[in-house]
Design a protein around this motif. Structure first.
Motif, PDB file in Angstrom:
ATOM      1  N   TRP A 163      34.306 -29.089 -14.728  1.00  0.00           N
ATOM      2  CA  TRP A 163      33.451 -27.919 -14.869  1.00  0.00           C
ATOM      3  C   TRP A 163      32.791 -27.615 -13.528  1.00  0.00           C
ATOM      4  CZ3 TRP A 163      32.988 -25.947 -19.981  1.00  0.00           C
ATOM      5  CH2 TRP A 163      33.528 -26.768 -20.975  1.00  0.00           C
ATOM      6  N   ARG A 164      32.557 -26.329 -13.290  1.00  0.00           N
ATOM      7  CA  ARG A 164      31.847 -25.900 -12.090  1.00  0.00           C
ATOM      8  C   ARG A 164      30.396 -25.608 -12.465  1.00  0.00           C
ATOM      9  NH1 ARG A 164      34.625 -22.031 -11.255  1.00  0.00           N
ATOM     10  NH2 ARG A 164      33.307 -20.264 -11.872  1.00  0.00           N
ATOM     11  N   VAL A 165      29.475 -26.128 -11.654  1.00  0.00           N
ATOM     12  CA  VAL A 165      28.046 -25.957 -11.915  1.00  0.00           C
ATOM     13  C   VAL A 165      27.579 -24.650 -11.285  1.00  0.00           C
ATOM     14  CG1 VAL A 165      25.743 -26.944 -11.597  1.00  0.00           C
ATOM     15  CG2 VAL A 165      27.716 -28.455 -11.926  1.00  0.00           C
ATOM     16  N   GLU A 166      26.916 -23.818 -12.089  1.00  0.00           N
ATOM     17  CA  GLU A 166      26.384 -22.553 -11.578  1.00  0.00           C
ATOM     18  C   GLU A 166      24.925 -22.424 -12.000  1.00  0.00           C
ATOM     19  OE1 GLU A 166      28.752 -19.254 -12.800  1.00  0.00           O
ATOM     20  OE2 GLU A 166      30.533 -19.885 -11.665  1.00  0.00           O
ATOM     21  N   THR A 167      24.030 -22.489 -11.018  1.00  0.00           N
ATOM     22  CA  THR A 167      22.620 -22.232 -11.302  1.00  0.00           C
ATOM     23  C   THR A 167      22.381 -20.727 -11.252  1.00  0.00           C
ATOM     24  OG1 THR A 167      22.066 -22.517  -8.960  1.00  0.00           O
ATOM     25  CG2 THR A 167      21.898 -24.461 -10.380  1.00  0.00           C
ATOM     26  N   GLU A 168      21.238 -20.295 -11.766  1.00  0.00           N
ATOM     27  CA  GLU A 168      21.048 -18.862 -11.996  1.00  0.00           C
ATOM     28  C   GLU A 168      19.865 -18.277 -11.238  1.00  0.00           C
ATOM     29  OE1 GLU A 168      20.877 -18.328 -16.199  1.00  0.00           O
ATOM     30  OE2 GLU A 168      22.805 -19.298 -16.546  1.00  0.00           O
ATOM     31  N   GLY A 169      19.628 -18.724 -10.010  1.00  0.00           N
ATOM     32  CA  GLY A 169      18.582 -18.104  -9.201  1.00  0.00           C
ATOM     33  C   GLY A 169      17.336 -18.949  -9.105  1.00  0.00           C
TER      34      GLY A 169
ATOM     35  N   LEU B 137      27.717 -24.497 -17.086  1.00  0.00           N
ATOM     36  CA  LEU B 137      28.948 -25.198 -16.752  1.00  0.00           C
ATOM     37  C   LEU B 137      30.110 -24.270 -17.085  1.00  0.00           C
ATOM     38  CD1 LEU B 137      28.356 -28.828 -18.125  1.00  0.00           C
ATOM     39  CD2 LEU B 137      28.192 -28.037 -15.760  1.00  0.00           C
ATOM     40  N   VAL B 138      30.910 -23.952 -16.072  1.00  0.00           N
ATOM     41  CA  VAL B 138      32.060 -23.071 -16.250  1.00  0.00           C
ATOM     42  C   VAL B 138      33.320 -23.922 -16.146  1.00  0.00           C
ATOM     43  CG1 VAL B 138      33.286 -21.043 -15.408  1.00  0.00           C
ATOM     44  CG2 VAL B 138      30.784 -21.152 -15.240  1.00  0.00           C
TER      45      VAL B 138
ATOM     46  N   PRO C 213      37.750 -18.963 -19.097  1.00  0.00           N
ATOM     47  CA  PRO C 213      37.181 -20.320 -19.082  1.00  0.00           C
ATOM     48  C   PRO C 213      35.985 -20.420 -20.022  1.00  0.00           C
ATOM     49  CG  PRO C 213      36.578 -19.141 -17.085  1.00  0.00           C
ATOM     50  CD  PRO C 213      37.566 -18.270 -17.798  1.00  0.00           C
ATOM     51  N   GLU C 214      35.863 -21.569 -20.639  1.00  0.00           N
ATOM     52  CA  GLU C 214      34.712 -21.811 -21.517  1.00  0.00           C
ATOM     53  C   GLU C 214      33.459 -21.975 -20.670  1.00  0.00           C
ATOM     54  OE1 GLU C 214      33.091 -25.137 -24.746  1.00  0.00           O
ATOM     55  OE2 GLU C 214      35.185 -25.191 -24.063  1.00  0.00           O
ATOM     56  N   GLU C 215      32.341 -21.509 -21.197  1.00  0.00           N
ATOM     57  CA  GLU C 215      31.060 -21.648 -20.508  1.00  0.00           C
ATOM     58  C   GLU C 215      30.050 -22.316 -21.432  1.00  0.00           C
ATOM     59  OE1 GLU C 215      29.648 -17.989 -18.911  1.00  0.00           O
ATOM     60  OE2 GLU C 215      31.438 -17.623 -17.675  1.00  0.00           O
ATOM     61  N   ARG C 216      29.254 -23.206 -20.840  1.00  0.00           N
ATOM     62  CA  ARG C 216      28.199 -23.886 -21.594  1.00  0.00           C
ATOM     63  C   ARG C 216      26.912 -23.810 -20.783  1.00  0.00           C
ATOM     64  NH1 ARG C 216      31.300 -29.562 -23.269  1.00  0.00           N
ATOM     65  NH2 ARG C 216      33.028 -28.599 -24.437  1.00  0.00           N
ATOM     66  N   SER C 217      25.859 -23.305 -21.392  1.00  0.00           N
ATOM     67  CA  SER C 217      24.581 -23.153 -20.698  1.00  0.00           C
ATOM     68  C   SER C 217      23.583 -24.197 -21.185  1.00  0.00           C
ATOM     69  CB  SER C 217      24.014 -21.747 -20.918  1.00  0.00           C
ATOM     70  OG  SER C 217      24.854 -20.781 -20.317  1.00  0.00           O
ATOM     71  N   TYR C 218      22.791 -24.701 -20.242  1.00  0.00           N
ATOM     72  CA  TYR C 218      21.785 -25.715 -20.556  1.00  0.00           C
ATOM     73  C   TYR C 218      20.486 -25.379 -19.827  1.00  0.00           C
ATOM     74  CZ  TYR C 218      25.872 -28.390 -22.044  1.00  0.00           C
ATOM     75  OH  TYR C 218      27.037 -28.791 -22.663  1.00  0.00           O
TER      76      TYR C 218
END
Length: 281
Positions: free
Chosen positions: A103-109, A117-118, A166-171
């Motif tokens: 999964w690729r980690v993507e923070t949101e600002g 997690l993408v 791709p599946e995405e999971r937000s935490y």
């Protein structure tokens, strides 16, 4: 001269008898804080250890109070399970393994307290699993395509249409997820990274040797093994130091008697030798 020889022989004999019959004092505790064997608990100040084992080990040389040289020595092991907090930081745009996928980690600002997690698609594996698709994508002026052949006719399918989304999971901070065999909690999220924390159990061991000082909690104990299956722990350091002083005093006393024995014996030999020297007068 015979009187002097007899006197020195008498002194040597007395010193020899005292040296041979004197009993060497040994370390021993009448009322230890703990007297335990393998499997017994030792609890001090809320900290509980278990005697994991008491064994005899070979050693190359020895010594010390109450012990012999060489041979074997006795060693005990105390163990307890402790909870340790672990942490790991996932940098923005980094790749992590969660479950059996990447999964690729993507923070949101800057102001967000969550991250996403993408799923990183294994595009090569998807192409190889499709018998109608070429194993490589092709580039055209207007984008990337997959060559799909059906009934002998090849078609260019846009890559974004061919591959699944791709599946995405937000935490968010405080959420939990399974990672590396542990249940981890999102502790903090910044623009640069997400920090995860979890607890693990580790075994803490203390090796205890004969007459060594062991600290359990905030209390110091001196260890003594009266036999190969029993360990005594005493916090009475004054009693232990007193016994050590008695042993040192005995060894000095015994060493002095040995020197007296040797000197008296040598003096007797010298006097006997002098008796056989012929007189010049």
């Amino acid at each position: 001269m015979a009187v002097y020889v007899a006197l020195f022989v008498l002194i040597a004999g007395g010193a020899g008898v005292l040296t041979a019959t004197a009993d060497s004092p040994e370390i021993g505790f009448e009322n230890p804080d703990f007297e335990v064997s393998t499997g017994d608990p030792v609890e001090v100040g809320g900290e509980e250890y278990v005697v994991a084992e008491i064994t005899e080990v070979e050693e190359g040389g020895g010594g010390g109070h109450g012990g012999g040289g060489g041979g074997t020595s006795i060693v005990g092991t105390l163990e307890r399970n402790v909870t340790v907090e672990q942490s790991e930081a996932w940098a923005n745009e980094s790749t992590v393994q969660v479950g059996d996928r990447e999964w690729r980690v993507e923070t949101e600002g800057n102001d967000s307290n969550s991250f996403t997690l993408v799923e990183v698609l294994d595009r090569q594996a998807i192409l190889e699993d499709d018998p109608q698709a070429d194993n490589e994508t092709v580039e055209r002026d207007d984008g990337e395509y997959v060559v799909v052949t059906e009934d002998g006719e090849s078609t260019l399918v846009p890559a974004e249409e061919y591959f699944p989304a791709p599946e995405e999971r937000s935490y968010a901070a405080g959420d939990s997820l399974e990672y590396g065999g542990n249940t981890v909690t999102v502790d903090e999220v910044t623009a640069d990274q997400a920090v995860l924390v979890w607890e693990t159990t580790e075994t803490e061991s203390i090796e205890v040797t004969q007459h060594a000082t062991v600290t359990i909690g905030e209390t110091d104990f001196v260890a003594h093994f009266p036999d190969a299956s029993t360990m005594q722990l005493s916090s009475d350091m004054e009693e232990y130091e007193s016994q050590v002083a008695q042993i040192d005093q005995f060894q000095q006393y015994n060493s002095g008697l040995t020197r007296v024995l040797v000197l008296a014996f040598l003096s007797s030999l010298l006097l006997l030798g002098a008796a056989f020297i012929p007189s010049r007068y």
